[in-house]
Design a protein around this motif. Structure first.
Motif, mmCIF file in Angstrom:
data_model
loop_
_atom_site.group_PDB
_atom_site.id
_atom_site.type_symbol
_atom_site.label_atom_id
_atom_site.label_comp_id
_atom_site.label_asym_id
_atom_site.label_seq_id
_atom_site.Cartn_x
_atom_site.Cartn_y
_atom_site.Cartn_z
ATOM 1 N N GLY A 298 0.796 -1.219 0.000
ATOM 2 C CA GLY A 298 0.000 0.000 0.000
ATOM 3 C C GLY A 298 0.830 1.271 0.000
ATOM 4 O O GLY A 298 0.292 2.375 -0.031
ATOM 5 N N ALA A 299 2.130 1.123 0.028
ATOM 6 C CA ALA A 299 3.005 2.283 0.029
ATOM 7 C C ALA A 299 4.354 1.836 -0.510
ATOM 8 O O ALA A 299 4.518 0.703 -0.932
ATOM 9 N N GLY A 300 5.314 2.752 -0.481
ATOM 10 C CA GLY A 300 6.639 2.390 -0.956
ATOM 11 C C GLY A 300 6.883 2.953 -2.338
ATOM 12 O O GLY A 300 5.955 3.278 -3.070
ATOM 13 N N GLN A 301 8.157 3.065 -2.675
ATOM 14 C CA GLN A 301 8.537 3.766 -3.881
ATOM 15 C C GLN A 301 7.915 3.169 -5.147
ATOM 16 O O GLN A 301 7.123 3.815 -5.831
ATOM 17 N N GLU A 302 8.264 1.932 -5.449
ATOM 18 C CA GLU A 302 7.802 1.387 -6.729
ATOM 19 C C GLU A 302 6.361 0.885 -6.705
ATOM 20 O O GLU A 302 5.677 1.004 -7.719
ATOM 21 N N PRO A 303 5.866 0.339 -5.590
ATOM 22 C CA PRO A 303 4.438 -0.019 -5.602
ATOM 23 C C PRO A 303 3.543 1.187 -5.871
ATOM 24 O O PRO A 303 2.592 1.105 -6.661
ATOM 25 N N THR A 304 3.840 2.324 -5.254
ATOM 26 C CA THR A 304 3.013 3.500 -5.521
ATOM 27 C C THR A 304 3.229 3.978 -6.959
ATOM 28 O O THR A 304 2.275 4.345 -7.658
ATOM 29 N N ALA A 305 4.486 3.937 -7.402
ATOM 30 C CA ALA A 305 4.770 4.305 -8.793
ATOM 31 C C ALA A 305 4.014 3.414 -9.765
ATOM 32 O O ALA A 305 3.579 3.861 -10.834
ATOM 33 N N SER A 306 3.827 2.152 -9.399
ATOM 34 C CA SER A 306 3.078 1.228 -10.263
ATOM 35 C C SER A 306 1.695 1.792 -10.571
ATOM 36 O O SER A 306 1.235 1.744 -11.721
ATOM 37 N N ALA A 307 1.035 2.335 -9.557
ATOM 38 C CA ALA A 307 -0.310 2.900 -9.761
ATOM 39 C C ALA A 307 -0.252 4.218 -10.525
ATOM 40 O O ALA A 307 -1.105 4.495 -11.378
ATOM 41 N N VAL A 308 0.753 5.046 -10.233
ATOM 42 C CA VAL A 308 0.893 6.315 -10.956
ATOM 43 C C VAL A 308 1.084 6.043 -12.453
ATOM 44 O O VAL A 308 0.424 6.655 -13.307
ATOM 45 N N VAL A 309 1.961 5.110 -12.760
ATOM 46 C CA VAL A 309 2.259 4.819 -14.165
ATOM 47 C C VAL A 309 1.065 4.131 -14.843
ATOM 48 O O VAL A 309 0.782 4.382 -16.022
ATOM 49 N N ALA A 310 0.341 3.306 -14.107
ATOM 50 C CA ALA A 310 -0.869 2.695 -14.685
ATOM 51 C C ALA A 310 -1.875 3.784 -15.063
ATOM 52 O O ALA A 310 -2.523 3.716 -16.108
ATOM 53 N N ASP A 311 -1.995 4.793 -14.211
ATOM 54 C CA ASP A 311 -2.869 5.925 -14.551
ATOM 55 C C ASP A 311 -2.370 6.648 -15.799
ATOM 56 O O ASP A 311 -3.161 7.064 -16.651
ATOM 57 N N LEU A 312 -1.058 6.810 -15.898
ATOM 58 C CA LEU A 312 -0.499 7.425 -17.114
ATOM 59 C C LEU A 312 -0.863 6.601 -18.346
ATOM 60 O O LEU A 312 -1.273 7.150 -19.370
ATOM 61 N N VAL A 313 -0.732 5.286 -18.242
ATOM 62 C CA VAL A 313 -1.083 4.425 -19.377
ATOM 63 C C VAL A 313 -2.567 4.588 -19.712
ATOM 64 O O VAL A 313 -2.944 4.674 -20.888
ATOM 65 N N ASP A 314 -3.401 4.644 -18.681
ATOM 66 C CA ASP A 314 -4.839 4.852 -18.924
ATOM 67 C C ASP A 314 -5.077 6.132 -19.725
ATOM 68 O O ASP A 314 -5.847 6.141 -20.690
ATOM 69 N N VAL A 315 -4.429 7.211 -19.309
ATOM 70 C CA VAL A 315 -4.618 8.489 -20.001
ATOM 71 C C VAL A 315 -4.080 8.396 -21.429
ATOM 72 O O VAL A 315 -4.741 8.818 -22.386
ATOM 73 N N VAL A 316 -2.907 7.805 -21.565
ATOM 74 C CA VAL A 316 -2.301 7.710 -22.900
ATOM 75 C C VAL A 316 -3.157 6.846 -23.827
ATOM 76 O O VAL A 316 -3.308 7.152 -25.013
ATOM 77 N N ARG A 317 -3.723 5.782 -23.287
ATOM 78 C CA ARG A 317 -4.587 4.932 -24.127
ATOM 79 C C ARG A 317 -5.768 5.733 -24.663
ATOM 80 O O ARG A 317 -6.180 5.566 -25.803
ATOM 81 N N VAL A 318 -6.339 6.608 -23.829
ATOM 82 C CA VAL A 318 -7.452 7.439 -24.297
ATOM 83 C C VAL A 318 -6.965 8.416 -25.366
ATOM 84 O O VAL A 318 -7.642 8.650 -26.373
ATOM 85 N N LEU A 319 -5.772 8.982 -25.160
ATOM 86 C CA LEU A 319 -5.258 9.972 -26.102
ATOM 87 C C LEU A 319 -4.845 9.344 -27.432
ATOM 88 O O LEU A 319 -4.722 10.033 -28.435
#
Lengths: 434, 434
Positions: A298-319
């Motif tokens: 639920g925290a930590g450098q790369e686990p949190t980054a995993s969710a941030v980057v997944a959101d980026l992929v979501d946005v990029v897929r829409v774009l």
């Protein structure tokens, strides 16, 4: 197609993790998103030489990022309420999509931010704001959209769960474990947000809104911390068959919504009662699906980054893609599927459980050990049972280290030729899943 | 806006569940999807009087549904390979979106179906094909898209897990439990697909493709069933600290992909080792997020319908909203948020753990019981400990039934006025999460 251009505000733990994951997994991410993701600017208060930011514009002023006309998506990772709000509102005003991990921001200013984003036609994504790397917001908003959700209950603060786990497992006091958590970097110097449940209440506020379709109302959440918990209560709970967890609970009742964070006894046989250390888990109960559970870091450098980057992929897929092809059927773009071969079972590797029925003669174990050893199979443990009454045979159980299946096949063939071994050797694969 | 028109092929267990969920939760689903979802036609081989299909066109020929020009989305729930393939390909040819729960169809014919769907610009969704109501396909394809996935391991056949759980918990034989599962309807009259691992291999094939970006290759999956497992091995594993589960494992190695279903020893401290009965769980390990786990009902009428309907909502959201507003921030359309109040904690309801420090005098328990009873608080259990040496006080621990917090507040106030009770009454809430 040109890569999508991203600016990151904040190069702390999560910002650094996001930068690293985008870089390390760039090829794999582009195969999924249909387009590359390029970090073009980062705002950081101080120099962070541990990250190789060659080719990235650096600034100490995060407004440089949100005002940068080149940037398509702003990633807000500075945390806190006021400056973060101002940055995100400005980014939206400038027509940029926003990804944030900031639970305080969303819980307190989310209604305003979302309205602004709708008016400007940009996306705001915040999966990382709850339960770090566990995609629980996506699960509730999309995966469980058929359900009338009855309740959500989660261990959504890793620091608190670490403290409670240590208290129970090692009989240590709250103060003692907190000091260690601070030394290890799990807990802040000022641990109030974690141990008083404020951080969990931020996250629970978000979960309740997406579960029940209510506006964000952080100020109405009831919050009780874990600072007064004693070993005595942890132990009594255990004797009664319960574990104490710091739980966020959001429940729909006929009168309204319960929204509360507090120490909670949970029957020990529930999966969530066995979530220990810094791990998080969220249970969601829906009228069609019943109870489901989502578990991870639920925290930590790369686990949190995993969710941030997944959101980026979501946005990029829409774009990038037509709406009906937003998510490729097999997750990766059809023209970038991999031709990695599927291995035959003889080339697969695992540990093994072997059960051998041997005659009760001296020297059998030595013969068995020698056959395994000759094939490079290391023994992890051996359990030799008493002679069984019926047939006078001795069951011998071995666990091996990890090895290619072919070697085990060979060994079993050889074992079955020993005259002191009777019947078939039983072989079951072992996975540690660690 | 007019509702989206849906046709369902198959009114068996999952078809009936889908129809019921769409009907029961119609309002909530429309608030999420931004548009109503209307079932206009159902194909069923036989009459199903248990479903109220008033206003829905019924037919015995599923091709009537896929050829019906009025229908936007076809839901394929007849199962099996050939007819399902023909129906789905025809529906796509006719420009209809498709939602299916058919793992056999996707694992065997998915590559062809997806190519056809892309060429026709329609969506094919299949969340319900793996692990029933658990949104694990969405988690992997979208929630974990930042990660290079290392491995996936899942308990993805409920019948098999029920059998193994019963063998371990009750010492029953495989044959004995299978007969009961068949009587209960958990297992088919011909249980081959479940107990030989074919069903699990279908699902694992799908998981591996979306995890690693490889084409579907069901024919290369290694499959070993649970029919030969003995109580002896279950017990020996237990003595060594392991549980035996029928696991699907897909792992990336340097040489290629391992794709295998077989009985597997798992250390008992792993969460997934404690997933029992008909429940499913999938672990996914990614390089950024580490290990995550998704747990819930992997089969059954409404859990599977939960995933089918979620896929319908996904499709409807694409058909209805601007791409950047596809999923509302708070899951529900902003103009349809609910004004359900957040309850003050005094109106919240839970069970309670109370710890009272009492002087070792006769009659204290009676006084405590009388205070609780006068406020309608029922006692679930009482644990009275020995006199503590230091202070001569007796700790008394009570668990109450569920009750409004206000009543507990009143009771605690009254308890603390008793002269035989010393110090503060400790109160911790209890949640059963059942």
């Amino acid at each position: 197609m040109n890569p999508v251009k991203v600016g990151i505000c904040g190069l702390g733990t999560v910002g650094g993790g996001t930068f690293n994951v985008l870089k390390r997994n760039a090829a794999e991410i582009a195969r999924r998103a249909g387009r590359g993701i390029e970090v073009v600017q980062i705002a950081s208060r101080s120099a962070k030489p541990q990250y190789d930011t060659t080719g990235v514009a650096l600034t100490s002023d995060p407004f440089d990022v949100v005002n940068n006309p080149e940037i398509d998506i702003v990633v807000e990772l500075i945390g806190g309420y006021d400056l973060a709000r101002e940055l995100v509102m400005r980014a939206i005003e400038n027509g940029k999509h926003v990804v944030t991990a900031n639970k305080a921001l969303i819980a307190v200013h989310g209604n305003e931010i979302f309205a602004h984003a709708r008016s400007k036609g940009v996306m705001v994504a915040f999966e990382a704001s709850v339960a770090g790397g566990i995609p629980v917001i996506k699960a509730i908003r999309e995966g469980l959209s058929a359900n009338r959700i009855n309740w959500v209950a989660g261990i959504i603060n890793g620091t608190g769960n670490f403290i409670l786990s240590e208290m129970r497992e090692k009989g240590r006091t709250f103060e003692d474990v907190l000091a260690e958590a601070q030394a290890l970097g799990y807990a802040e110097a000022d641990p109030t947000f974690d141990v008083e449940g404020i951080d969990a209440a931020h996250k629970l506020t978000i979960l309740a809104s997406i579960a029940f379709g209510i506006p964000l109302q952080f100020d109405k959440a009831f919050t009780e911390g874990i600072t007064k918990l004693t070993i005595a209560d942890v132990n009594y709970a255990e004797q009664l068959g319960y574990r104490i967890k710091h739980l966020g609970v959001a429940r729909r009742t006929e009168q309204g919504i319960e929204l509360r964070v507090h120490p909670t006894l949970i029957p020990e046989e529930r999966l969530i009662a066995n979530v220990n250390g810094v791990m998080n888990a969220v249970m969601v109960n829906g009228d069609a699906v019943g109870s489901t559970l989502y578990y991870g870091a639920g925290a930590g450098q790369e686990p949190t980054a995993s969710a941030v980057v997944a959101d980026l992929v979501d946005v990029v897929r829409v774009l990038t893609s037509d709406p009906q092809n937003r998510v490729p059927h097999l997750a990766f773009q059809p023209d970038s599927l991999s031709d990695l071969p599927i291995l035959p079972i003889s080339d697969c590797e695992s540990a093994y459980y072997l059960r051998i029925q041997a005659k009760d003669h001296p020297g059998v174990l030595a013969q068995v050990a020698s056959i395994l050893s000759a094939r490079g199979i290391n023994i992890e443990s051996i359990m030799q049972k008493e002679v069984e009454e019926q047939d006078g045979l001795v069951p011998m159980i071995l666990l091996t280290h990890e090895v290619k299946e072919q070697k085990i096949d060979d060994a079993i063939t050889a074992l079955q030729q020993l005259k002191d071994i009777v019947g078939e050797v039983v072989r079951i694969r072992v996975e540690y899943l660690g």
